[in-house]
Motif scaffolding. Structure first.
Motif, PDB file in Angstrom:
ATOM      1  N   ALA A  52       0.803  -1.115  -0.104  1.00 59.89           N
ATOM      2  CA  ALA A  52       0.010   0.009   0.122  1.00 59.89           C
ATOM      3  C   ALA A  52       0.954   1.262   0.106  1.00 59.89           C
ATOM      4  O   ALA A  52       0.514   2.230  -0.558  1.00 59.89           O
ATOM      5  N   SER A  53       1.919   1.160   0.664  1.00 57.98           N
ATOM      6  CA  SER A  53       2.935   2.389   0.750  1.00 57.98           C
ATOM      7  C   SER A  53       3.499   2.566  -0.505  1.00 57.98           C
ATOM      8  O   SER A  53       3.770   3.677  -1.174  1.00 57.98           O
ATOM      9  N   TYR A  54       3.889   1.575  -1.292  1.00 54.66           N
ATOM     10  CA  TYR A  54       4.527   1.776  -2.656  1.00 54.66           C
ATOM     11  C   TYR A  54       3.276   2.370  -3.625  1.00 54.66           C
ATOM     12  O   TYR A  54       3.463   3.442  -4.338  1.00 54.66           O
ATOM     13  N   ARG A  55       2.059   2.216  -3.564  1.00 52.95           N
ATOM     14  CA  ARG A  55       0.980   2.722  -4.250  1.00 52.95           C
ATOM     15  C   ARG A  55       0.714   4.061  -3.935  1.00 52.95           C
ATOM     16  O   ARG A  55       0.613   4.773  -4.782  1.00 52.95           O
ATOM     17  N   PHE A  56       0.943   4.360  -2.706  1.00 53.73           N
ATOM     18  CA  PHE A  56       0.889   5.760  -2.152  1.00 53.73           C
ATOM     19  C   PHE A  56       1.677   6.514  -2.673  1.00 53.73           C
ATOM     20  O   PHE A  56       1.459   7.627  -3.237  1.00 53.73           O
ATOM     21  N   GLN A  57       3.193   6.035  -2.763  1.00 56.23           N
ATOM     22  CA  GLN A  57       4.358   6.852  -3.229  1.00 56.23           C
ATOM     23  C   GLN A  57       4.137   6.934  -4.665  1.00 56.23           C
ATOM     24  O   GLN A  57       4.364   8.231  -5.190  1.00 56.23           O
ATOM     25  N   GLU A  58       3.576   6.050  -5.156  1.00 52.26           N
ATOM     26  CA  GLU A  58       3.417   6.042  -6.727  1.00 52.26           C
ATOM     27  C   GLU A  58       2.374   7.259  -7.214  1.00 52.26           C
ATOM     28  O   GLU A  58       2.725   8.007  -8.177  1.00 52.26           O
ATOM     29  N   SER A  59       1.409   7.438  -6.373  1.00 54.08           N
ATOM     30  CA  SER A  59       0.268   8.226  -6.586  1.00 54.08           C
ATOM     31  C   SER A  59       0.737   9.620  -6.475  1.00 54.08           C
ATOM     32  O   SER A  59       0.055  10.690  -6.983  1.00 54.08           O
ATOM     33  N   LEU A  60       1.810   9.838  -5.723  1.00 58.35           N
ATOM     34  CA  LEU A  60       2.380  11.250  -5.503  1.00 58.35           C
ATOM     35  C   LEU A  60       3.400  11.618  -6.355  1.00 58.35           C
ATOM     36  O   LEU A  60       3.610  12.833  -6.438  1.00 58.35           O
ATOM     37  N   ARG A  61       3.715  10.863  -7.500  1.00 58.02           N
ATOM     38  CA  ARG A  61       4.594  11.207  -8.427  1.00 58.02           C
ATOM     39  C   ARG A  61       4.053  12.315  -9.259  1.00 58.02           C
ATOM     40  O   ARG A  61       2.695  12.232  -9.459  1.00 58.02           O
ATOM     41  N   PRO A 116       2.394   9.667 -12.436  1.00 57.26           N
ATOM     42  CA  PRO A 116       2.324   8.407 -11.793  1.00 57.26           C
ATOM     43  C   PRO A 116       1.710   7.328 -12.708  1.00 57.26           C
ATOM     44  O   PRO A 116       0.959   7.808 -13.718  1.00 57.26           O
ATOM     45  N   LEU A 117       2.056   6.098 -12.778  1.00 63.92           N
ATOM     46  CA  LEU A 117       1.519   5.182 -13.698  1.00 63.92           C
ATOM     47  C   LEU A 117       0.021   4.903 -13.241  1.00 63.92           C
ATOM     48  O   LEU A 117      -0.740   4.578 -14.155  1.00 63.92           O
ATOM     49  N   PHE A 118      -0.476   5.201 -12.008  1.00 54.51           N
ATOM     50  CA  PHE A 118      -1.724   4.966 -11.722  1.00 54.51           C
ATOM     51  C   PHE A 118      -1.813   5.899 -10.423  1.00 54.51           C
ATOM     52  O   PHE A 118      -0.817   6.463  -9.757  1.00 54.51           O
ATOM     53  N   VAL A 119      -3.211   6.145  -9.969  1.00 53.17           N
ATOM     54  CA  VAL A 119      -3.434   6.914  -8.826  1.00 53.17           C
ATOM     55  C   VAL A 119      -4.318   5.866  -7.941  1.00 53.17           C
ATOM     56  O   VAL A 119      -5.568   5.485  -8.287  1.00 53.17           O
ATOM     57  N   ASP A 120      -3.796   5.623  -6.716  1.00 52.70           N
ATOM     58  CA  ASP A 120      -4.705   4.856  -5.693  1.00 52.70           C
ATOM     59  C   ASP A 120      -4.964   6.077  -4.690  1.00 52.70           C
ATOM     60  O   ASP A 120      -4.244   6.265  -3.783  1.00 52.70           O
ATOM     61  N   PRO A 121      -6.209   6.458  -4.710  1.00 52.58           N
ATOM     62  CA  PRO A 121      -6.681   7.451  -3.903  1.00 52.58           C
ATOM     63  C   PRO A 121      -6.903   6.952  -2.295  1.00 52.58           C
ATOM     64  O   PRO A 121      -7.020   7.854  -1.507  1.00 52.58           O
ATOM     65  N   TYR A 122      -6.682   5.640  -2.039  1.00 51.05           N
ATOM     66  CA  TYR A 122      -6.922   5.294  -0.544  1.00 51.05           C
ATOM     67  C   TYR A 122      -5.836   4.718  -0.019  1.00 51.05           C
ATOM     68  O   TYR A 122      -6.028   4.235   1.128  1.00 51.05           O
ATOM     69  N   ALA A 123      -4.641   4.545  -0.721  1.00 54.08           N
ATOM     70  CA  ALA A 123      -3.866   3.744  -0.135  1.00 54.08           C
ATOM     71  C   ALA A 123      -3.041   4.671   0.986  1.00 54.08           C
ATOM     72  O   ALA A 123      -2.573   3.836   1.776  1.00 54.08           O
ATOM     73  N   GLY A 124      -3.237   5.880   1.136  1.00 53.87           N
ATOM     74  CA  GLY A 124      -2.306   6.487   1.937  1.00 53.87           C
ATOM     75  C   GLY A 124      -3.175   6.203   3.384  1.00 53.87           C
ATOM     76  O   GLY A 124      -2.474   6.285   4.385  1.00 53.87           O
TER      77      GLY A 124
END
Length: 285
Positions: A57-66, A69-77
């Motif tokens: 989940a932390s990986y997805r959160f960090q990717e979403s902040l780029r 990003p390749l994708f945005v996970d609005p809930y991973a945070g």
């Protein structure tokens, strides 16, 4: 039974069948980050199942902040630990996981779209997968989420707290990893083997090769011809029986085809990565 199979083997053999465009150009990923990092006070979060799920989940959160990003996970945070700090040594692992995540997202949206698309989705995950909430699912899609019960329960509560909702006219059903008969429980919850389906394997905790074979057996029993099985295959599964890199393709053929899977796409992408990829990165996880 024949099942067409797509496999993503991190970190250096992701199967990518289409260009990765920036999120800003993809209408399915137009989200805002609505959930920020959250603290984890529950002692259960020290359990390895929780820790591995929180890491992804932390990986997805960090990717979403780029910036792109390749994708945005609005809930991973809401799963990520407070004061999250990215270790530079983990950057490659994060990037490969996120490439795999984007690939899986794209395939799910492609296979389920349209009136004749697969409306049965089975997700084998770590329990903190947010695809049921963040992807734009077509109407009448049923998502079966197979994962550890305790992780799923905790994740569901946090998602509810931040206002995450399943798309209208879709259904999200949990199937506990601990089920004594997972195949029967899927059927009891409405899974129909006579209808198209797509199966995803990412982050699902398997303890040994025998456990992974049980998953393959279940998929081969329930999925009709033409269904898809895709995801990330843990490297250590192959390393239990494969001594050298050149044996991996043969091993993949044997194990998947023994359960009725068609492996043409895997072979083609395997050779492409062998020709273009980094030899050192191939064996790392």
């Amino acid at each position: 039974m024949e099942i067409q199979s797509f496999l993503v083997r991190p970190p250096a053999t992701p199967v990518i069948t289409q260009p990765l465009s920036p999120v800003s150009n993809n209408r399915n990923y137009r989200y805002k980050i609505t959930a920020k990092t959250n603290s984890h006070q529950d002692s259960n979060h020290d359990h390895p199942l929780f820790q591995s799920a929180i890491t992804r989940a932390s990986y997805r959160f960090q990717e979403s902040l780029r910036p792109e990003p390749l994708f945005v996970d609005p809930y991973a945070g809401c799963f990520a630990p407070p004061n999250l700090d990215l270790d530079e040594k983990l950057d490659q692992k994060l990037h490969c996981y996120c490439i795999g995540t984007r690939f899986i997202d794209d395939q799910l949206l492609s296979v389920t779209k349209g009136d004749d698309g697969a409306k049965q989705v089975v997700l084998f995950t770590d329990g903190m997968d947010t695809r049921a909430y963040r992807l734009k699912w077509p109407s009448s899609t049923v998502i079966y989420h197979v994962s550890p019960q305790s992780v799923f329960n905790a994740a569901s509560q946090k998602l509810q707290d931040v206002g995450a909702k399943i798309p209208r006219s879709c259904l999200h059903l949990h199937v506990p990893l601990e089920s004594s008969d997972m195949q029967q429980l899927l059927c009891d919850k409405g899974f129909n083997g006579g209808r198209p389906s797509i199966w995803v394997f990412q982050g699902f905790p398997v303890t040994n090769l025998a456990a992974f074979k049980e998953i393959l057996f279940m998929v081969s029993c329930l999925a009709m011809k033409g269904c898809l099985f895709l995801g990330e295959l843990p490297v250590w599964l192959t390393e239990t029986q494969v001594g050298i890199k050149s044996s991996v393709e043969k091993w993949m053929d044997e194990i998947f085809m023994s359960y009725g899977f068609r492996m043409e796409i895997w072979r083609r992408e395997f050779r492409r990565v062998e020709e273009d990829g980094d030899e050192d990165g191939f064996e790392e996880l």
